[in-house]
Design a protein around this motif. Structure first.
Motif, PDB file in Angstrom:
ATOM      1  N   ARG A  44      61.780  13.271  20.715  1.00  0.00           N
ATOM      2  CA  ARG A  44      60.458  13.781  21.100  1.00  0.00           C
ATOM      3  C   ARG A  44      59.387  12.715  20.888  1.00  0.00           C
ATOM      4  O   ARG A  44      58.505  12.514  21.730  1.00  0.00           O
ATOM      5  N   ALA A  45      59.475  12.031  19.747  1.00  0.00           N
ATOM      6  CA  ALA A  45      58.492  10.977  19.444  1.00  0.00           C
ATOM      7  C   ALA A  45      58.627   9.827  20.439  1.00  0.00           C
ATOM      8  O   ALA A  45      57.625   9.254  20.893  1.00  0.00           O
ATOM      9  N   ALA A  48      57.151  10.938  23.924  1.00  0.00           N
ATOM     10  CA  ALA A  48      55.678  10.950  23.883  1.00  0.00           C
ATOM     11  C   ALA A  48      55.146   9.515  23.843  1.00  0.00           C
ATOM     12  O   ALA A  48      54.182   9.180  24.550  1.00  0.00           O
ATOM     13  N   ARG A  75      52.940  10.599  13.246  1.00  0.00           N
ATOM     14  CA  ARG A  75      51.706  10.563  14.043  1.00  0.00           C
ATOM     15  C   ARG A  75      51.664   9.274  14.840  1.00  0.00           C
ATOM     16  O   ARG A  75      51.907   8.183  14.304  1.00  0.00           O
ATOM     17  N   CYS A 121      55.186  17.163  21.784  1.00  0.00           N
ATOM     18  CA  CYS A 121      54.627  17.088  20.430  1.00  0.00           C
ATOM     19  C   CYS A 121      54.196  18.466  19.936  1.00  0.00           C
ATOM     20  O   CYS A 121      54.242  19.459  20.662  1.00  0.00           O
ATOM     21  N   ILE A 138      48.830  11.979  18.714  1.00  0.00           N
ATOM     22  CA  ILE A 138      50.033  12.785  18.935  1.00  0.00           C
ATOM     23  C   ILE A 138      50.674  13.062  17.583  1.00  0.00           C
ATOM     24  O   ILE A 138      50.954  12.130  16.828  1.00  0.00           O
ATOM     25  N   THR A 139      50.895  14.325  17.282  1.00  0.00           N
ATOM     26  CA  THR A 139      51.515  14.664  15.992  1.00  0.00           C
ATOM     27  C   THR A 139      52.808  15.424  16.237  1.00  0.00           C
ATOM     28  O   THR A 139      52.848  16.354  17.047  1.00  0.00           O
ATOM     29  N   ILE A 140      53.831  14.987  15.541  1.00  0.00           N
ATOM     30  CA  ILE A 140      55.137  15.642  15.663  1.00  0.00           C
ATOM     31  C   ILE A 140      55.597  16.027  14.261  1.00  0.00           C
ATOM     32  O   ILE A 140      55.678  15.185  13.374  1.00  0.00           O
TER      33      ILE A 140
END
Lengths: 147, 117
Positions: A44-45, A48, A75, A121, A138-140
């Protein structure tokens, strides 16, 4: 200690440098894998990061991607100097794009970049100023809702 | 489950990257020339079928955990991209079939595989 990043790294991204496209995102993916983070979270990171990196390459003059990892959270902050986004709400709409034919020939610019980032995210913030640039945060969450 | 070897035989594919084993299982196939769709919709381990042969395909596959790429319509990425894929351990296959014909044949393999179970 709580809340403070335990790992930080910054990656410069040059606008128009298609030859190096994906270099920062792939490095971020490698680093997160080396930290032993769950593969789904890493993916996912990486997705993004890659979409954000492509946006800088396609639209901005230059940018910086900052990775900060702390317990339970990744982040990625992307700050670019570029034209900015006239209508952020419209840019978040799937399919809306201002991409050139050249960008589309590369397989990008179909208006899925920002929507894909948001999907990948857990928290997403975008600030843009016309003529100056765009700031993405962007925060995961590790084990977040998208895992 | 069908493998890369089965797909190569089914589409008259040519391997562009040296690969330790061709017995890589293929759980799903995603056909697209749009890399953002690959990023948003292809699941990890998917095989990508595409007519796009630029280096961004290789980077996209690395990010999205795509397990193998099949280039249709006689398309082939340039040598540097093939080398990048080799370094990443990403098998690349080329076929002269069109996107439609390649997907039809792969689909038939999946159906045949299901019947065999």
């Amino acid at each position: 200690m709580a809340g403070r990043a335990v790992f930080r790294q910054e990656f410069p991204v040059k606008g128009g440098d298609f030859a190096k496209a994906g270099a920062a995102a792939c490095r971020i993916k490698e680093l997160l894998k080396e930290m032993g983070i769950d593969v789904r979270t890493v993916r996912r990171a990486a997705i993004a990061s890659y979409e954000a990196e492509m946006n800088v390459i396609m639209y901005a003059r230059e940018g910086r991607m900052k990775l900060a990892v702390k317990p339970g959270e990744i982040r990625i902050t992307v700050i670019d100097k570029g034209p900015g986004i006239a209508d952020v709400g419209l840019a978040m709409t799937e399919g809306y794009s201002t991409a050139t034919a050249e960008m589309r020939e590369l397989g990008f610019g179909a208006g899925m970049g920002l929507p894909n980032i948001r999907k990948s995210c857990d928290a997403f913030r975008i600030d843009s100023e016309l003529g100056r640039g765009t700031h993405l945060e962007i925060t995961i969450h590790m084990n977040g809702h998208n895992t | 489950m069908i493998s890369l070897k089965d797909i190569m035989a089914g589409i008259n594919g040519e391997l562009l990257t040296p690969c330790g084993s061709l017995d890589i299982p293929c759980p799903k196939v995603f056909a697209s020339d749009l890399m953002s769709d690959v990023l948003s919709s292809a699941e990890p381990g998917t095989f990508l079928v595409t007519g796009l042969a630029n280096p961004h395909v290789i980077s996209t596959c690395a990010v999205a955990d795509v397990a193998a790429v099949i280039f249709v319509q006689g398309k082939r990425p340039e040598a540097a991209a093939i080398e990048q894929a080799r370094t990443n351990g990403l098998p690349l296959v080329a076929t002269n079939l069109s996107m439609f014909d390649a997907c039809s044949r792969i689909s038939a393999l999946f159906k045949g595989g299901r019947r065999g179970r």
